[in-house]
Motif scaffolding. Structure first.
Motif, PDB file in Angstrom:
ATOM      1  N   VAL A  37       0.881  -1.177   0.000  1.00  0.00           N
ATOM      2  CA  VAL A  37       0.000   0.000   0.000  1.00  0.00           C
ATOM      3  C   VAL A  37       0.911   1.218   0.000  1.00  0.00           C
ATOM      4  CG1 VAL A  37      -1.787   1.273   1.260  1.00  0.00           C
ATOM      5  CG2 VAL A  37      -1.764  -1.242   1.304  1.00  0.00           C
ATOM      6  N   GLN A  39       1.360   5.708   0.041  1.00  0.00           N
ATOM      7  CA  GLN A  39       0.765   6.968   0.471  1.00  0.00           C
ATOM      8  C   GLN A  39       1.663   8.102  -0.003  1.00  0.00           C
ATOM      9  OE1 GLN A  39       0.236   7.472   4.772  1.00  0.00           O
ATOM     10  NE2 GLN A  39      -1.674   8.553   4.359  1.00  0.00           N
ATOM     11  N   GLY A  44      -3.823  10.451   0.727  1.00  0.00           N
ATOM     12  CA  GLY A  44      -4.449   9.285   1.314  1.00  0.00           C
ATOM     13  C   GLY A  44      -3.759   7.982   0.932  1.00  0.00           C
ATOM     14  N   LEU A  45      -4.381   6.888   1.328  1.00  0.00           N
ATOM     15  CA  LEU A  45      -3.828   5.559   1.116  1.00  0.00           C
ATOM     16  C   LEU A  45      -4.268   5.006  -0.233  1.00  0.00           C
ATOM     17  CD1 LEU A  45      -4.699   4.220   4.664  1.00  0.00           C
ATOM     18  CD2 LEU A  45      -2.422   4.877   3.864  1.00  0.00           C
ATOM     19  N   TRP A  47      -3.984   1.247  -2.228  1.00  0.00           N
ATOM     20  CA  TRP A  47      -3.553  -0.144  -2.330  1.00  0.00           C
ATOM     21  C   TRP A  47      -2.873  -0.338  -3.684  1.00  0.00           C
ATOM     22  CZ3 TRP A  47      -5.244  -3.810  -5.895  1.00  0.00           C
ATOM     23  CH2 TRP A  47      -4.831  -5.128  -5.659  1.00  0.00           C
ATOM     24  N   ASN A  50      -1.385  -7.178  -4.234  1.00  0.00           N
ATOM     25  CA  ASN A  50      -1.252  -8.231  -3.244  1.00  0.00           C
ATOM     26  C   ASN A  50      -0.944  -9.560  -3.908  1.00  0.00           C
ATOM     27  OD1 ASN A  50      -3.819  -8.998  -4.099  1.00  0.00           O
ATOM     28  ND2 ASN A  50      -4.736  -8.961  -2.059  1.00  0.00           N
ATOM     29  N   TYR A  95       4.126   0.885   2.123  1.00  0.00           N
ATOM     30  CA  TYR A  95       3.952   0.004   3.272  1.00  0.00           C
ATOM     31  C   TYR A  95       3.714  -1.425   2.794  1.00  0.00           C
ATOM     32  CZ  TYR A  95       2.756   4.247   6.001  1.00  0.00           C
ATOM     33  OH  TYR A  95       2.758   5.472   6.619  1.00  0.00           O
ATOM     34  N   GLN A 103      -8.533  -7.521   4.412  1.00  0.00           N
ATOM     35  CA  GLN A 103      -8.357  -6.409   5.343  1.00  0.00           C
ATOM     36  C   GLN A 103      -6.855  -6.354   5.615  1.00  0.00           C
ATOM     37  OE1 GLN A 103     -10.343  -8.240   8.640  1.00  0.00           O
ATOM     38  NE2 GLN A 103     -11.536  -9.194   7.004  1.00  0.00           N
ATOM     39  N   LEU A 104      -6.352  -5.159   5.907  1.00  0.00           N
ATOM     40  CA  LEU A 104      -4.906  -5.018   6.083  1.00  0.00           C
ATOM     41  C   LEU A 104      -4.628  -4.996   7.575  1.00  0.00           C
ATOM     42  CD1 LEU A 104      -4.772  -2.609   3.126  1.00  0.00           C
ATOM     43  CD2 LEU A 104      -3.903  -4.945   3.185  1.00  0.00           C
ATOM     44  N   TRP A 107       0.766  -3.741   9.597  1.00  0.00           N
ATOM     45  CA  TRP A 107       1.479  -2.894   8.656  1.00  0.00           C
ATOM     46  C   TRP A 107       2.931  -2.718   9.109  1.00  0.00           C
ATOM     47  CZ3 TRP A 107      -1.279   0.556   4.987  1.00  0.00           C
ATOM     48  CH2 TRP A 107      -2.665   0.335   4.965  1.00  0.00           C
ATOM     49  N   GLY A 108       3.822  -2.543   8.144  1.00  0.00           N
ATOM     50  CA  GLY A 108       5.175  -2.131   8.471  1.00  0.00           C
ATOM     51  C   GLY A 108       5.230  -0.629   8.692  1.00  0.00           C
ATOM     52  N   GLN A 109       6.434  -0.120   8.901  1.00  0.00           N
ATOM     53  CA  GLN A 109       6.604   1.308   9.182  1.00  0.00           C
ATOM     54  C   GLN A 109       6.750   2.137   7.905  1.00  0.00           C
ATOM     55  OE1 GLN A 109       9.136  -0.747   9.073  1.00  0.00           O
ATOM     56  NE2 GLN A 109      10.696   0.418   7.949  1.00  0.00           N
TER      57      GLN A 109
ATOM     58  N   TYR B  36      -9.725   2.235   9.355  1.00  0.00           N
ATOM     59  CA  TYR B  36      -8.370   2.356   9.865  1.00  0.00           C
ATOM     60  C   TYR B  36      -8.189   3.728  10.499  1.00  0.00           C
ATOM     61  CZ  TYR B  36      -7.568  -1.540   6.678  1.00  0.00           C
ATOM     62  OH  TYR B  36      -7.642  -2.742   6.022  1.00  0.00           O
ATOM     63  N   ALA B  43       2.089   4.143  10.581  1.00  0.00           N
ATOM     64  CA  ALA B  43       1.292   3.282   9.711  1.00  0.00           C
ATOM     65  C   ALA B  43      -0.153   3.250  10.184  1.00  0.00           C
ATOM     66  CB  ALA B  43       1.877   1.874   9.717  1.00  0.00           C
ATOM     67  N   TYR B  87      -9.683   6.258   7.764  1.00  0.00           N
ATOM     68  CA  TYR B  87      -9.944   5.840   6.386  1.00  0.00           C
ATOM     69  C   TYR B  87     -10.863   4.616   6.374  1.00  0.00           C
ATOM     70  CZ  TYR B  87      -5.759   8.547   5.105  1.00  0.00           C
ATOM     71  OH  TYR B  87      -4.825   9.541   4.905  1.00  0.00           O
ATOM     72  N   GLN B  89     -12.113   1.376   3.862  1.00  0.00           N
ATOM     73  CA  GLN B  89     -11.560   0.574   2.765  1.00  0.00           C
ATOM     74  C   GLN B  89     -12.549  -0.520   2.409  1.00  0.00           C
ATOM     75  OE1 GLN B  89      -8.960  -2.511   3.835  1.00  0.00           O
ATOM     76  NE2 GLN B  89      -9.267  -3.366   1.790  1.00  0.00           N
ATOM     77  N   TYR B  91     -13.313  -4.121   0.580  1.00  0.00           N
ATOM     78  CA  TYR B  91     -12.626  -5.319   0.110  1.00  0.00           C
ATOM     79  C   TYR B  91     -13.627  -6.303  -0.503  1.00  0.00           C
ATOM     80  CZ  TYR B  91     -13.573  -6.783   5.001  1.00  0.00           C
ATOM     81  OH  TYR B  91     -14.138  -7.069   6.225  1.00  0.00           O
ATOM     82  N   LEU B  96      -8.666  -3.176  -4.337  1.00  0.00           N
ATOM     83  CA  LEU B  96      -9.059  -2.678  -3.023  1.00  0.00           C
ATOM     84  C   LEU B  96      -8.939  -1.159  -3.049  1.00  0.00           C
ATOM     85  CD1 LEU B  96      -7.026  -5.204  -0.812  1.00  0.00           C
ATOM     86  CD2 LEU B  96      -9.284  -5.499  -1.873  1.00  0.00           C
ATOM     87  N   PHE B  98      -9.607   2.736  -0.940  1.00  0.00           N
ATOM     88  CA  PHE B  98      -9.778   3.469   0.298  1.00  0.00           C
ATOM     89  C   PHE B  98     -10.591   4.733   0.053  1.00  0.00           C
ATOM     90  CE2 PHE B  98      -6.806   1.443   3.223  1.00  0.00           C
ATOM     91  CZ  PHE B  98      -5.964   0.752   2.378  1.00  0.00           C
ATOM     92  N   PRO B 100     -11.014   8.828   0.970  1.00  0.00           N
ATOM     93  CA  PRO B 100      -9.994   9.879   1.009  1.00  0.00           C
ATOM     94  C   PRO B 100      -9.564  10.280   2.412  1.00  0.00           C
ATOM     95  CG  PRO B 100     -12.136  10.813   0.531  1.00  0.00           C
ATOM     96  CD  PRO B 100     -12.320   9.319   0.528  1.00  0.00           C
TER      97      PRO B 100
END
Lengths: 117, 107
Positions: A37, A39, A44-45, A47, A50, A95, A103-104, A107-109, B36, B43, B87, B89, B91, B96, B98, B100
């Motif tokens: 994912v 940003q 915003g995020l 995806w 996967n 990320y 669903q996520l 998450w990593g940093q 989220y 994150a 946010y 999301q 699925y 997928l 999200f 805004p």
């Protein structure tokens, strides 16, 4: 404890390539779908892609199809994102995330990729 | 692709307030919706899945509802730790997508 640690980000010129890695620990990596994912700065995020547990299924957002490739090495507990033909609009924090039915869940940093000349 | 929208984009509230954020999908996604929370420089964290199921470890002041195309995230009594961006999301189908985001800040 679930840990996801991304690496490989940096500054790259437009048209260049970069390979991101995500090292997973604290869970059975081979049992989970995994995602990337991104940003963009201040945005915003989004995806990106996967991959199924055994790598047999992969999905991508349209904007990266044909340029990015997601892969994994279950023996090394690692997820990868090969990014080619990079554009300014690919600039973002990337990320990796562990999927749970898409669903996520963890998450990593994140690792920052900057595409600029 | 399924488009997700959120309202409001920014919400100013005080500690103790009840806060509601709305998320809408461009087509029915049944209950395949997650929420989220993201704090600056961090994150995102999964709060709610399947529209109304609370993720383990998430305080019970968070709740989700809705199905089809309209969903809400409610914080029953806003706490200092809750000032963040939220946010939604979907699925239901690939890609997928999200919403805004909704920034909750201090009034």
């Amino acid at each position: 404890e679930v840990q996801l640690v991304e690496s490989g980000g940096g500054l790259v010129q437009p048209g260049g390539s970069l390979r991101l890695s995500c090292a997973a620990s604290g869970f059975t990596f081979s049992s989970y779908w995994m995602s990337w994912v991104r940003q963009a700065p201040g945005k915003g995020l989004e995806w990106v892609a996967n991959i199924k547990q055994d790598g047999s299924e992969k999905y991508y957002v349209d904007s990266v199809k044909g340029r990015f490739t997601i892969s994994r090495d279950n023996a090394k507990n690692s997820l990868y994102l090969q990014m080619n033909s990079l554009r300014a609009e690919d600039t973002a924090v990337y990320y990796c995330a562990r999927d749970r039915e898409q669903q996520l869940h963890y998450w990593g940093q994140g690792t920052l990729v900057t595409v600029s000349s | 692709d399924i488009q997700m929208t959120q309202s409001p984009s920014t919400l100013s509230a005080s500690v103790g307030d009840r806060v509601t954020i709305t998320c809408r999908a461009s087509q029915s996604i049944s209950s395949w919706l997650a929420w989220y929370q993201q704090k600056p420089g961090k994150a995102p964290k999964l709060l709610i899945y399947k529209a109304s199921s609370l993720e383990s470890g998430v305080p019970s002041r968070f709740s989700g509802s809705g199905s089809g195309t309209e969903f809400t995230l409610t914080i029953s009594s806003l706490q200092p730790d809750d000032f963040a961006t939220y946010y939604c999301q979907q699925y239901n189908s690939y890609p997928l997508t999200f919403g805004p985001g909704t920034k909750v800040d201090i009034k």
